[in-house]
Structure formats: C-alpha cells, structure tokens
Write a protein that holds these residues in place. Structure first.
Motif, PDB file in Angstrom:
ATOM      1  N   ALA A 167       0.803  -1.229   0.000  1.00  0.00           N
ATOM      2  CA  ALA A 167       0.000   0.000   0.000  1.00  0.00           C
ATOM      3  C   ALA A 167       0.835   1.279   0.000  1.00  0.00           C
ATOM      4  O   ALA A 167       0.332   2.336  -0.348  1.00  0.00           O
ATOM      5  CB  ALA A 167      -0.944   0.004   1.201  1.00  0.00           C
ATOM      6  N   PHE A 168       2.115   1.181   0.405  1.00  0.00           N
ATOM      7  CA  PHE A 168       2.901   2.409   0.628  1.00  0.00           C
ATOM      8  C   PHE A 168       4.115   2.506  -0.300  1.00  0.00           C
ATOM      9  O   PHE A 168       4.665   1.490  -0.726  1.00  0.00           O
ATOM     10  CB  PHE A 168       3.399   2.448   2.076  1.00  0.00           C
ATOM     11  N   SER A 169       4.524   3.724  -0.568  1.00  0.00           N
ATOM     12  CA  SER A 169       5.817   3.966  -1.206  1.00  0.00           C
ATOM     13  C   SER A 169       6.394   5.240  -0.601  1.00  0.00           C
ATOM     14  O   SER A 169       5.673   6.002   0.041  1.00  0.00           O
ATOM     15  CB  SER A 169       5.659   4.122  -2.724  1.00  0.00           C
ATOM     16  N   VAL A 170       7.703   5.440  -0.777  1.00  0.00           N
ATOM     17  CA  VAL A 170       8.294   6.659  -0.238  1.00  0.00           C
ATOM     18  C   VAL A 170       8.150   7.791  -1.249  1.00  0.00           C
ATOM     19  O   VAL A 170       8.162   7.558  -2.456  1.00  0.00           O
ATOM     20  CB  VAL A 170       9.785   6.499   0.140  1.00  0.00           C
ATOM     21  N   GLY A 171       8.031   9.011  -0.733  1.00  0.00           N
ATOM     22  CA  GLY A 171       7.995  10.183  -1.592  1.00  0.00           C
ATOM     23  C   GLY A 171       9.399  10.508  -2.080  1.00  0.00           C
ATOM     24  O   GLY A 171      10.390  10.049  -1.499  1.00  0.00           O
ATOM     25  N   ALA A 196       3.947  -2.393   7.139  1.00  0.00           N
ATOM     26  CA  ALA A 196       4.038  -2.115   5.706  1.00  0.00           C
ATOM     27  C   ALA A 196       4.628  -0.730   5.460  1.00  0.00           C
ATOM     28  O   ALA A 196       5.470  -0.548   4.571  1.00  0.00           O
ATOM     29  CB  ALA A 196       2.654  -2.234   5.070  1.00  0.00           C
ATOM     30  N   ALA A 197       4.205   0.247   6.256  1.00  0.00           N
ATOM     31  CA  ALA A 197       4.712   1.613   6.092  1.00  0.00           C
ATOM     32  C   ALA A 197       6.183   1.703   6.491  1.00  0.00           C
ATOM     33  O   ALA A 197       6.987   2.342   5.811  1.00  0.00           O
ATOM     34  CB  ALA A 197       3.870   2.581   6.934  1.00  0.00           C
ATOM     35  N   ALA A 198       6.542   1.035   7.602  1.00  0.00           N
ATOM     36  CA  ALA A 198       7.932   1.075   8.074  1.00  0.00           C
ATOM     37  C   ALA A 198       8.869   0.415   7.075  1.00  0.00           C
ATOM     38  O   ALA A 198       9.999   0.872   6.876  1.00  0.00           O
ATOM     39  CB  ALA A 198       8.038   0.393   9.435  1.00  0.00           C
ATOM     40  N   ARG A 199       8.420  -0.671   6.453  1.00  0.00           N
ATOM     41  CA  ARG A 199       9.276  -1.401   5.509  1.00  0.00           C
ATOM     42  C   ARG A 199       9.814  -0.507   4.396  1.00  0.00           C
ATOM     43  O   ARG A 199      10.979  -0.608   4.027  1.00  0.00           O
ATOM     44  CB  ARG A 199       8.496  -2.547   4.862  1.00  0.00           C
ATOM     45  N   VAL A 200       8.962   0.363   3.862  1.00  0.00           N
ATOM     46  CA  VAL A 200       9.428   1.189   2.738  1.00  0.00           C
ATOM     47  C   VAL A 200      10.381   2.283   3.223  1.00  0.00           C
ATOM     48  O   VAL A 200      11.302   2.660   2.503  1.00  0.00           O
ATOM     49  CB  VAL A 200       8.257   1.772   1.905  1.00  0.00           C
ATOM     50  N   ALA A 204      14.400   2.602   2.276  1.00  0.00           N
ATOM     51  CA  ALA A 204      14.953   3.868   1.790  1.00  0.00           C
ATOM     52  C   ALA A 204      16.128   4.341   2.637  1.00  0.00           C
ATOM     53  O   ALA A 204      16.678   5.414   2.413  1.00  0.00           O
ATOM     54  CB  ALA A 204      13.857   4.931   1.769  1.00  0.00           C
ATOM     55  N   GLY A 205      16.502   3.566   3.667  1.00  0.00           N
ATOM     56  CA  GLY A 205      17.687   3.889   4.445  1.00  0.00           C
ATOM     57  C   GLY A 205      17.418   4.471   5.825  1.00  0.00           C
ATOM     58  O   GLY A 205      18.352   4.807   6.555  1.00  0.00           O
TER      59      GLY A 205
END
Ligand SMILES: [Zn+2]
Length: 218
Positions: A167-171, A196-200, A204-205
């Motif tokens: 459901a999530f991706s980083v900006g 799910a949110a934390a994983r992305v 991303a580092g």
C-alpha cells in the motif's frame, strides 16, 4: 472552527485551564508507559517482522475507554483539534525518552481518495501535535499511500497484511534520509499497517521508531 468547551472523554463542561479533556479523565487515562519500557509487548510484537529501534503507544484502547471515545470524536465528528491535542500528549510522554532522538516525524498516510472524503488524516494531526511538543521536523510527504485498501477492522492478521503489504511507497523527498524516523499512527492492533509503512522507510535507508496514540489491550 469552534467547539463547545466540553471534555472529549466524559462530555462535562471544562474548567478554565482544562483543554480537550477534564482533569478527572486525564488522571483516569490508561497510559501504557511503554516508552519507558524496553522490550515492551509492542516491541516484541514486531520482533522478527521488521528491525525497529523502538515501539510505543500512549494509551490502551479499551472498550468504552477514553482513547476510543476521543478517536471516535475525531473520526466521526471531525474534531481535529482533539487529535492535535492528543498528539501533544504523546509528544510530552516521548520528550524525555529515546524517541526524542528521531530526526523526523512522519504520519502513516491515508490514500488521497480517502483523505478527500474525510477531509483530514487523524494520524497526520497526531503527528503534528508530536512535532509541536518535541520540535522534530514534520514530513507528511515522505510516505505515500499508493493503494486504496479496504477497512482492516474485520480482517484476520494474515488478511490485514495481504491488504496493506504493497500500500505504501516513499515520496521523492525521502531519498537522502539516513537518520531515525518517528512513524506515527492512531491505533496499533496487529501492526500490519505500521509494518508495511515502516518497511518502505527502512528500504529507503531510515531507522524507524513507531509510536501510536493507542494500542489494543492484550
Ligand atoms: Zn472528562
């Protein structure tokens, strides 16, 4: 928008100096104190799922309890000021804890279509309250909800995960992030959404710490 000066918990009139909840309700709040408790039950819940530096929740989310009532007021009556006030309370708790070492406060986003319908994201309002108290920069564009998911409430843990896993991706603005991020949501139940949110963010580092206003009492 002006709201009557009533307690968000018991609906009695507030006295001068009381804000959003009365002194009685404040004293009765079921605080978890998990931010002072390494290896707390929420941290154990995420162990083996994602590497996080800490997990906490301000209140237990009991049936008929104050956390439930306050979040209900936010969600169904649009009482956005109460959400920010509860976020400030979370910020006060986290101010003198390892959570204060985070370099960014990031709310779990709603899908744009859901946010348009509701008019606000309560996790974002809570995160703004945390930001105000802790002075940590607020970034609501670091995470994006790219899939509109169904309601999680009636789903099993496995079904919840399948529902939010992608459901999530980083900006775009998060690409240089190497510090710790304080990821904020309203309620923690199975942890599927936060995971799910934390994983992305981790991909991303970022190093991630998780904080919510309430958690289900287990
Ligand atoms: Zn009250």
């Amino acid at each position: 928008m002006l709201y009557p000066r009533l307690c968000g918990g018991c609906r009695r009139d507030l006295y001068t100096g009381e804000n959003y909840v009365c002194t009685h309700c404040l004293l009765e709040m079921p605080f978890t104190h998990y931010h002072q408790m390494p290896d707390n039950p929420l941290e154990r819940m995420f162990r083996g799922r994602i590497p996080v530096y800490g997990v906490t929740s301000l209140l237990f989310f009991n049936r008929g309890g104050i956390a439930r009532q306050l979040l209900h007021r936010v969600k169904y009556f649009g009482d956005t000021q109460t959400a920010v006030a509860m976020g400030r309370l979370l910020g006060v708790a986290l101010r003198d804890s390892p959570f204060s070492e985070c370099g960014a406060v990031v709310p779990v986003p709603l899908h744009p279509s859901r946010q348009r319908t509701r008019g606000f994201n309560q996790s974002s309002l809570i995160a703004q309250g945390v930001h105000e108290v802790m002075g940590i920069p607020f970034h609501d564009d670091w995470l994006q909800r790219v899939e509109a998911t169904e309601s999680q409430t009636r789903k099993s843990r496995e079904a919840r995960w399948a529902n939010v896993a992608t459901a999530f991706s980083v900006g775009a603005s998060v690409s240089g992030c190497a510090g710790r991020v304080l990821l904020i949501d309203d309620v923690l139940t199975t942890g599927a959404t936060l995971e799910a949110a934390a994983r992305v963010l981790i991909a991303a580092g970022a190093g991630v710490m998780l904080a919510t206003l309430a958690c289900s009492n287990r």
